[in-house]
Enzyme design. Sequence first.
Site, PDB file in Angstrom:
ATOM      1  N   CYS A 112       0.833  -1.207   0.000  1.00  0.00           N
ATOM      2  CA  CYS A 112       0.000   0.000   0.000  1.00  0.00           C
ATOM      3  C   CYS A 112       0.871   1.263   0.000  1.00  0.00           C
ATOM      4  CB  CYS A 112      -0.995  -0.052   1.172  1.00  0.00           C
ATOM      5  SG  CYS A 112      -2.386   1.069   0.929  1.00  0.00           S
ATOM      6  N   HIS A 213      -3.602  -5.082   0.415  1.00  0.00           N
ATOM      7  CA  HIS A 213      -3.069  -5.502   1.723  1.00  0.00           C
ATOM      8  C   HIS A 213      -3.088  -7.026   1.847  1.00  0.00           C
ATOM      9  CE1 HIS A 213      -2.330  -1.829   4.099  1.00  0.00           C
ATOM     10  NE2 HIS A 213      -3.228  -1.286   3.293  1.00  0.00           N
ATOM     11  N   GLU A 215      -1.482  -8.896   3.736  1.00  0.00           N
ATOM     12  CA  GLU A 215      -1.383  -9.382   5.126  1.00  0.00           C
ATOM     13  C   GLU A 215      -2.771  -9.568   5.746  1.00  0.00           C
ATOM     14  OE1 GLU A 215      -1.049  -6.322   4.268  1.00  0.00           O
ATOM     15  OE2 GLU A 215      -1.953  -5.047   5.794  1.00  0.00           O
TER      16      GLU A 215
END
Length: 238
Positions: A112, A213, A215
């Site tokens: 990001c 994202h 994660e």
Amino acid sequence: MRGFSSGRPLIGITVNRDYRRERLWLPFAYSRRLEEAGGIPLLLPPLQESAAGVMPGPLKAVLLGGGGDVAPFYYGDKPAPGLGEVDPERDAWEIALVRAAFSQGMPLLGICRGMQLLNVALGGTLLQDIGVAGYLQHHQKAPRHHPSHCVELLPRTRLAGILGRGHLAVNSFHHQAVEAIAPGLQKAALSPDGIVEALEDREHPFLMGVQWHPESLLDRASEFLFRAFIGAAADAAL
Ligand code: MN
């Protein structure tokens, strides 16, 4: 996928600074995903730029996490009305860190803001606000793990090779985007409205940025991405 190593490489992760409340913070998912992929995460607070040259010593790779906007000063622009919160001291540190790590061939993964920061550090520019008509909604209101738009993974990119597919549904929490791509970097994914959703450097051992994202996405593709990053870090450690 890169080669196997029994070592567990130390991976630096840049963190957010809330300078009003004098707090450093990082969503836990980043460190958990790196740990699951075989690395040992170490959080890196913003330091003086002079520390960047020595920092890579014990570290085998750097993950640039999400956060606020990059100050437009660093890409030769003036602040526009749509610019969000900036922390120019954090930017200066991370730019110095990227340049030091890049010059040493250390694996870098930007997520990001981290992808945008990579682009700026290596000479690219940003669009200050895409929260306007003509673009998709890139700052989703859905939960973080929920994919909200699709990206095309460009053929023959490293990213498409790592993820093993041509399209991917991703989450999206950004209101800025890459404009001019830094010299030496190549776009690796595009959203349907033409936003650059991933960058890579095919000459570098591992330099990749994703606008989404991973994660927070609990999918196989994100697992492949983190494993490839840790694999590159383990190779660099040999
Ligand atoms: Mn997006």
